[in-house]
Enzyme design. Structure first.
Site, PDB file in Angstrom:
ATOM      1  N   HIS A   1      -7.676   2.604   5.434  1.00 23.06           N
ATOM      2  CA  HIS A   1      -7.096   3.493   4.426  1.00 23.06           C
ATOM      3  C   HIS A   1      -5.579   3.424   4.483  1.00 23.06           C
ATOM      4  CE1 HIS A   1      -7.923   5.864   8.072  1.00 23.06           C
ATOM      5  NE2 HIS A   1      -6.936   6.681   7.738  1.00 23.06           N
ATOM      6  N   LEU A   2      -5.002   3.425   3.301  1.00 25.07           N
ATOM      7  CA  LEU A   2      -3.557   3.385   3.133  1.00 25.07           C
ATOM      8  C   LEU A   2      -3.080   4.803   2.859  1.00 25.07           C
ATOM      9  CD1 LEU A   2      -0.925   1.684   2.604  1.00 25.07           C
ATOM     10  CD2 LEU A   2      -1.635   1.651   0.203  1.00 25.07           C
ATOM     11  N   HIS A   3      -2.224   5.332   3.737  1.00 17.66           N
ATOM     12  CA  HIS A   3      -1.601   6.635   3.504  1.00 17.66           C
ATOM     13  C   HIS A   3      -0.372   6.410   2.631  1.00 17.66           C
ATOM     14  CE1 HIS A   3      -3.540   9.071   6.753  1.00 17.66           C
ATOM     15  NE2 HIS A   3      -3.701   7.876   7.302  1.00 17.66           N
TER      16      HIS A   3
ATOM     17  N   ASN B   1      -2.824   2.971   9.758  1.00 14.64           N
ATOM     18  CA  ASN B   1      -2.988   3.135  11.203  1.00 14.64           C
ATOM     19  C   ASN B   1      -4.069   2.178  11.694  1.00 14.64           C
ATOM     20  OD1 ASN B   1      -1.122   5.258  11.169  1.00 14.64           O
ATOM     21  ND2 ASN B   1      -2.713   6.757  10.746  1.00 14.64           N
TER      22      ASN B   1
ATOM     23  N   ASP C   1      -5.001  13.694   0.494  1.00 15.41           N
ATOM     24  CA  ASP C   1      -5.373  13.916   1.890  1.00 15.41           C
ATOM     25  C   ASP C   1      -5.699  15.390   2.103  1.00 15.41           C
ATOM     26  OD1 ASP C   1      -4.937  14.403   4.863  1.00 15.41           O
ATOM     27  OD2 ASP C   1      -4.633  12.233   4.774  1.00 15.41           O
ATOM     28  N   ILE C   2      -6.740  15.681   2.879  1.00 16.33           N
ATOM     29  CA  ILE C   2      -7.123  17.083   3.120  1.00 16.33           C
ATOM     30  C   ILE C   2      -6.221  17.760   4.147  1.00 16.33           C
ATOM     31  CG2 ILE C   2      -9.528  16.779   2.428  1.00 16.33           C
ATOM     32  CD1 ILE C   2     -10.217  16.820   5.458  1.00 16.33           C
TER      33      ILE C   2
ATOM     34  N   GLY D   1      -3.230   5.605  15.969  1.00 20.64           N
ATOM     35  CA  GLY D   1      -3.525   6.889  15.332  1.00 20.64           C
ATOM     36  C   GLY D   1      -4.649   6.847  14.312  1.00 20.64           C
ATOM     37  N   GLN D   2      -5.479   5.783  14.334  1.00 16.95           N
ATOM     38  CA  GLN D   2      -6.578   5.698  13.367  1.00 16.95           C
ATOM     39  C   GLN D   2      -7.689   6.660  13.769  1.00 16.95           C
ATOM     40  OE1 GLN D   2      -8.176   1.750  12.747  1.00 16.95           O
ATOM     41  NE2 GLN D   2      -9.423   2.421  11.020  1.00 16.95           N
ATOM     42  N   SER D   3      -7.959   7.639  12.911  1.00 12.01           N
ATOM     43  CA  SER D   3      -8.985   8.643  13.219  1.00 12.01           C
ATOM     44  C   SER D   3     -10.250   8.469  12.386  1.00 12.01           C
ATOM     45  CB  SER D   3      -8.431  10.057  13.044  1.00 12.01           C
ATOM     46  OG  SER D   3      -7.984  10.266  11.725  1.00 12.01           O
TER      47      SER D   3
END
Length: 126
Positions: A112-114, A99, A43-44, A105-107
């Site tokens: 995508h799986l964190h 998310n 993640d960035i 909180g989906q941006s």
């Protein structure tokens, strides 16, 4: 964290995403794993000492848009997340998060799986 919430409040499904550009190698990413179904990369904006994402190469905007035919692919994301967590030495545990929508909180509107680890996670998470 507030920046991510602000992004989620204005993000909308549709169109190309930064993840599509990463999949097509149009922008760089620190890739951990790749196969024909998915890609895992750091993640960035990490929220833990270890924080990476696992994304399907197939565009699915959000979990609520997934179809029954996506079941195997979505399960594959979790298995890849587990294997990458082990490869990165997360022996004491980690958290997996998806998310959904603006309140979730989906941006970025590409599923995508964190995977977060490297420290004690707090509860409740929200």
């Amino acid at each position: 964290m507030a920046d991510e919430i602000a992004k989620a409040q204005v993000a909308r499904p549709g169109g190309d995403t930064i993840f599509g550009k990463i999949i097509r190698k149009e922008i760089p990413a620190k890739i951990i794993f790749e196969d024909d179904q998915c890609l895992a990369f750091h993640d960035i904006s990490p929220q833990a000492p270890t924080h990476f994402l696992v994304i399907p190469k197939k565009h699915i905007s959000q979990i609520s848009a997934a179809e029954d035919a996506d079941e195997s692919l979505l399960g594959h994301l979790m298995i890849v997340g587990k294997k990458c967590a082990a490869d990165l030495g997360l022996k004491k545990g980690y958290r997996m998060v998806v998310n959904e929508g603006s309140d979730g909180g989906q941006s970025v509107y590409h599923v995508h799986l964190h995977v977060l680890g490297g420290r004690q996670m707090n509860w409740p998470p929200g």
